[in-house]
Scaffold this motif. Structure first.
Motif, mmCIF file in Angstrom:
data_model
loop_
_atom_site.group_PDB
_atom_site.id
_atom_site.type_symbol
_atom_site.label_atom_id
_atom_site.label_comp_id
_atom_site.label_asym_id
_atom_site.label_seq_id
_atom_site.Cartn_x
_atom_site.Cartn_y
_atom_site.Cartn_z
ATOM 1 N N LEU A 136 -8.477 10.144 6.125
ATOM 2 C CA LEU A 136 -9.870 10.261 5.691
ATOM 3 C C LEU A 136 -10.309 11.720 5.554
ATOM 4 N N GLN A 137 -9.836 12.570 6.448
ATOM 5 C CA GLN A 137 -10.193 13.985 6.343
ATOM 6 C C GLN A 137 -9.567 14.616 5.104
ATOM 7 N N THR A 138 -8.385 14.129 4.729
ATOM 8 C CA THR A 138 -7.761 14.596 3.489
ATOM 9 C C THR A 138 -8.619 14.206 2.290
ATOM 10 N N VAL A 139 -9.091 12.957 2.293
ATOM 11 C CA VAL A 139 -9.947 12.499 1.192
ATOM 12 C C VAL A 139 -11.245 13.290 1.162
ATOM 13 N N ALA A 140 -11.858 13.505 2.324
ATOM 14 C CA ALA A 140 -13.140 14.220 2.383
ATOM 15 C C ALA A 140 -13.008 15.645 1.866
ATOM 16 N N ALA A 141 -11.835 16.261 2.095
ATOM 17 C CA ALA A 141 -11.611 17.630 1.623
ATOM 18 C C ALA A 141 -11.314 17.676 0.134
ATOM 19 N N GLN A 142 -10.496 16.723 -0.342
ATOM 20 C CA GLN A 142 -10.077 16.754 -1.739
ATOM 21 C C GLN A 142 -11.050 16.051 -2.674
ATOM 22 N N LEU B 168 -5.573 6.488 -0.085
ATOM 23 C CA LEU B 168 -5.664 7.133 1.228
ATOM 24 C C LEU B 168 -6.713 6.453 2.110
ATOM 25 N N THR B 169 -7.825 6.054 1.514
ATOM 26 C CA THR B 169 -8.865 5.361 2.283
ATOM 27 C C THR B 169 -8.369 4.008 2.759
ATOM 28 N N ASN B 170 -7.652 3.311 1.896
ATOM 29 C CA ASN B 170 -7.097 2.014 2.303
ATOM 30 C C ASN B 170 -6.017 2.178 3.366
ATOM 31 N N LEU B 171 -5.239 3.259 3.278
ATOM 32 C CA LEU B 171 -4.257 3.539 4.327
ATOM 33 C C LEU B 171 -4.964 3.787 5.664
ATOM 34 N N ALA B 172 -6.110 4.446 5.604
ATOM 35 C CA ALA B 172 -6.888 4.680 6.821
ATOM 36 C C ALA B 172 -7.385 3.355 7.401
ATOM 37 N N SER B 173 -7.849 2.463 6.533
ATOM 38 C CA SER B 173 -8.309 1.149 7.003
ATOM 39 C C SER B 173 -7.167 0.382 7.656
ATOM 40 N N LEU B 174 -5.991 0.462 7.052
ATOM 41 C CA LEU B 174 -4.822 -0.212 7.616
ATOM 42 C C LEU B 174 -4.439 0.402 8.963
ATOM 43 N N ALA B 175 -4.516 1.722 9.064
ATOM 44 C CA ALA B 175 -4.203 2.390 10.329
ATOM 45 C C ALA B 175 -5.175 1.954 11.422
ATOM 46 N N LEU B 176 -6.438 1.791 11.078
ATOM 47 C CA LEU B 176 -7.411 1.306 12.059
ATOM 48 C C LEU B 176 -7.071 -0.114 12.490
ATOM 49 N N PHE B 177 -6.647 -0.927 11.533
ATOM 50 C CA PHE B 177 -6.258 -2.308 11.840
ATOM 51 C C PHE B 177 -5.107 -2.327 12.836
ATOM 52 N N GLU B 178 -4.246 -1.303 12.771
ATOM 53 C CA GLU B 178 -3.078 -1.208 13.661
ATOM 54 C C GLU B 178 -3.355 -0.325 14.871
ATOM 55 N N ASP C 281 -2.090 11.293 -3.829
ATOM 56 C CA ASP C 281 -3.385 11.959 -3.682
ATOM 57 C C ASP C 281 -4.563 11.071 -4.060
ATOM 58 N N ASP C 282 -4.302 9.830 -4.388
ATOM 59 C CA ASP C 282 -5.375 8.922 -4.810
ATOM 60 C C ASP C 282 -6.309 8.644 -3.626
ATOM 61 N N PRO C 283 -7.607 8.964 -3.747
ATOM 62 C CA PRO C 283 -8.524 8.762 -2.609
ATOM 63 C C PRO C 283 -8.687 7.303 -2.211
ATOM 64 N N VAL C 284 -8.573 6.405 -3.190
ATOM 65 C CA VAL C 284 -8.680 4.978 -2.877
ATOM 66 C C VAL C 284 -7.506 4.546 -2.006
ATOM 67 N N LEU D 163 0.827 -1.204 0.000
ATOM 68 C CA LEU D 163 0.000 0.000 0.000
ATOM 69 C C LEU D 163 0.866 1.261 0.000
ATOM 70 N N LEU D 164 1.965 1.246 0.737
ATOM 71 C CA LEU D 164 2.865 2.401 0.731
ATOM 72 C C LEU D 164 3.537 2.572 -0.627
ATOM 73 N N ALA D 165 3.810 1.455 -1.301
ATOM 74 C CA ALA D 165 4.366 1.539 -2.660
ATOM 75 C C ALA D 165 3.376 2.243 -3.581
ATOM 76 N N ALA D 166 2.107 1.912 -3.455
ATOM 77 C CA ALA D 166 1.085 2.584 -4.258
ATOM 78 C C ALA D 166 0.975 4.060 -3.871
ATOM 79 N N PHE D 167 1.103 4.357 -2.581
ATOM 80 C CA PHE D 167 0.991 5.736 -2.097
ATOM 81 C C PHE D 167 2.115 6.608 -2.659
ATOM 82 N N HIS D 168 3.326 6.074 -2.706
ATOM 83 C CA HIS D 168 4.449 6.845 -3.240
ATOM 84 C C HIS D 168 4.265 7.133 -4.730
ATOM 85 N N LEU D 169 3.590 6.254 -5.423
ATOM 86 C CA LEU D 169 3.320 6.470 -6.847
ATOM 87 C C LEU D 169 2.198 7.460 -7.074
#
Length: 593
Positions: free
Chosen positions: A96-102, A76-86, A71-74, A62-68
């Motif tokens: 999530l607030q970044t996604v909601a704003a952008q 960022l949302t998946n990163l949020a899900s992973l953060a909740l898992f941890e 700003d992709d909302p999908v 997921l971080l590999a996708a994030f570096h590429l």
């Protein structure tokens, strides 16, 4: 014609939704072999790794996708899900607030924000986000499932079921809706319908561990412990690191009496990453289910400051303190986390009853509300399922209910914490329920009066709880009158106990339970409303408990801290209640003589 990477990723996403993870993984790996920087494939690969419990690998993809594509909302949302898992809630909210704003129309992020606020108990904020989701996609089954979760948090089972029925009208095979409706049916006691729905969800997504957990929990709630064991064993072999599977399997093993095995498996799982707060909190929950309160407390005392300071660990530690009779320490920790001001509340008191507050916790709260009502007006905010019992408080004329708070209300636990910490005179026990004299006289005249002790009895309706057969065997051949206090459909189990008197058939609501219990010489049973009523009246009771009992049954030996008139019999966790039955017979023999 060869399939494009986009087509393969879309097909993989559909396969993941159906729980066909091996087929999805085959397609995703094909894409990544030829296009290692394909963000859709990286996202899908991360989802698969997370399902398998491989959190580090999921995070890496997921971080590999994030570096590429930062700003992709999908992503960022998946990163949020992973953060909740941890258990990294602040990071999840930031994403999530970044996604909601952008990307204000990105539905998955809005739904996840609503679900987070639901888990935190902030129903107003959750309703705002879920209303926004409903405005974007009112007929989306995922939105309807989220709405049902909100309805459930507000104790509105009818509305929750209606929303899920609507979701299944739109998509009869929507696995999340099927699983959610199975949960609702289990809550209402309709285990046959719950099992049917959960089984259908499992067949639609046979490899999905989340759905398997739902089905296993339905089996567990309905008393089908063997079926629950078979299912969790199968999935634990395939997903040995997936937290919901590991924890559900441990719960099933404990329910079957295999406490040592559950603790060993949980410890093995924890050792794979002992610094992970999610795993630590999960293992502490296993200790709680096993009734290993001292081990839980000892372990929490040895944790690093970072782990020990997480909300999940602190909450479990506080519960252990309560159960071990160290409530003042437990409340002090609770109050410190919430920055409670010094001093107790002052009249007029405002007490908010949290949504879905456990009934028995609510009855314990009555003790403190009654004490404070002796000093001034108490405004209760919320909905209670024990309204008729609130009317039986001696100071009940000073307790009033409203749906709109006039000021910021105290939380249920806030009032109890302040009582214990700042007003110890209010926490000293005194009977806090009172019968209605006229109705009590009617009960007294209707019950047997030949000199034999009147013993009120009740039981759990399903294994691994204390069953009607256990109670019948414990009272067999004793010269007593067994008065059944079961008041729901479980009264029909009296067919197996023809010698017991069915008082439940004549009960006029739960408030009437106070009147009949006050006529009895003794109340015997597991943790349940009749025993709490006996304790609140100051009448004699015997609580048949196991080592994983709730905090309000704290005590030393057979004594109860919270209900001085109630004697405790505490035995090992599991479906075997023979030791409790033998101890009960030994106690009752001299009383019945």
């Amino acid at each position: 014609m060869n399939l494009t990477s986009t087509e393969k990723c879309r097909a993989a996403e559909k396969l993941i939704q159906k729980g066909q993870f091996e087929d999805a993984g085959f397609l995703i790996d094909q894409v990544l072999e030829s296009h290692p920087q394909n963000t859709s494939a990286l996202i899908a690969k991360s989802a698969l790794q997370l399902k398998a419990g491989h959190v580090a690998e999921a995070k890496q993809h997921l971080l590999a996708a994030f570096h590429l594509s930062p700003d992709d909302p999908v992503i960022l949302t998946n990163l949020a899900s992973l953060a909740l898992f941890e258990n990294r809630l602040p990071d999840a909210l930031e994403h999530l607030q970044t996604v909601a704003a952008q990307s204000p129309g990105h539905l998955p992020a809005i739904l996840l924000l609503g679900q987070i606020h639901l888990q935190r108990g902030d129903l107003r904020e959750a309703q705002g986000w879920l209303s926004r989701a409903a405005g974007l996609a009112p007929a989306d089954p995922a939105v309807l499932v989220a709405g049902s979760t909100l309805a459930l948090a507000c104790q509105n089972l009818t509305e929750a079921a209606a929303l899920l029925d609507k979701a299944l009208e739109i998509d009869p095979d929507h696995v999340r809706a099927l699983a959610a409706l199975a949960h609702v049916r289990a809550l209402t006691g309709d285990f046959e319908a719950a099992a049917s729905l959960a089984t259908k969800a499992h067949l639609e997504a046979p490899q999905d561990p989340d759905i398997a957990v739902t089905l296993a929990r339905v089996y567990l709630a309905s008393g089908a412990l063997g079926e629950a064991q078979k299912l969790t064993d199968r999935f634990k072999a395939r997903f040995p690191d997936f937290a919901p599977i590991v924890l559900c399997a441990a719960e099933v093993s404990i329910a079957r009496g295999n406490v040592a095995g559950a603790l060993a498996d949980g410890a093995k799982w924890l050792r794979k990453d002992p610094k992970d707060s999610g795993r630590m909190a999960g293992f502490l929950k296993v200790l709680k289910k096993a009734g290993a309160w001292r081990q839980l407390l000892d372990l929490s005392d040895k944790l690093s400051a970072e782990l020990a300071g997480s909300a999940a660990v602190l909450s479990l530690r506080e519960e252990a303190l309560h159960v071990l009779g160290r409530s003042r320490e437990g409340w002090a920790s609770w109050a410190a986390r919430r920055n409670l001001p010094e001093g107790g509340p002052v009249p007029p008191f405002s007490v908010g009853l949290p949504a879905r507050a456990p009934l028995l916790d609510e009855l314990v709260l009555m003790r403190f509300v009654n004490a404070w009502a002796g000093e001034g007006q108490v405004e209760m905010i919320g909905d209670s399922h024990l309204e008729s019992l609130w009317h039986r408080l001696p100071a009940g004329d000073r307790v009033h209910w409203t749906s709109q708070p006039g000021a910021q209300p105290e939380l249920l636990a806030d009032l109890t914490a302040r009582t214990v910490l700042y007003a110890p005179d209010k926490s000293v026990f005194a009977p806090y329920l009172a019968p209605d004299p006229e109705r009590r006289a009617q009960w007294d005249a209707a019950l047997p009066s030949d000199g034999k002790p009147r013993i009120g009895v009740f039981w759990d309706t399903r294994a691994p709880g204390l069953l009607v057969d256990h109670m019948r065997e414990a009272l067999a051949d004793l010269p007593v009158h067994a008065i059944s206090l079961q008041f729901d459909d479980s009264r029909h189990q009296l067919r197996a106990w023809p010698g017991a008197l069915d008082a439940g058939v004549a009960l006029k609501g739960l408030g009437d339970l106070v009147n009949v219990v006050d006529c009895l010489d003794l109340v015997v049973g597991p943790d349940g409303l009749p025993l709490h009523v006996a304790g609140a009246l100051g009448r004699k009771g015997i609580a048949l408990l196991q080592e994983n009992h709730e905090w309000y049954w704290a005590g030393e030996g057979t004594g109860s801290h919270w209900y001085p008139s109630v004697t405790r019999i505490v035995t090992a966790v599991g479906p075997d209640w023979s030791a409790a039955g033998a101890a009960l017979q030994e106690m009752l023999d001299p009383q019945a003589a």
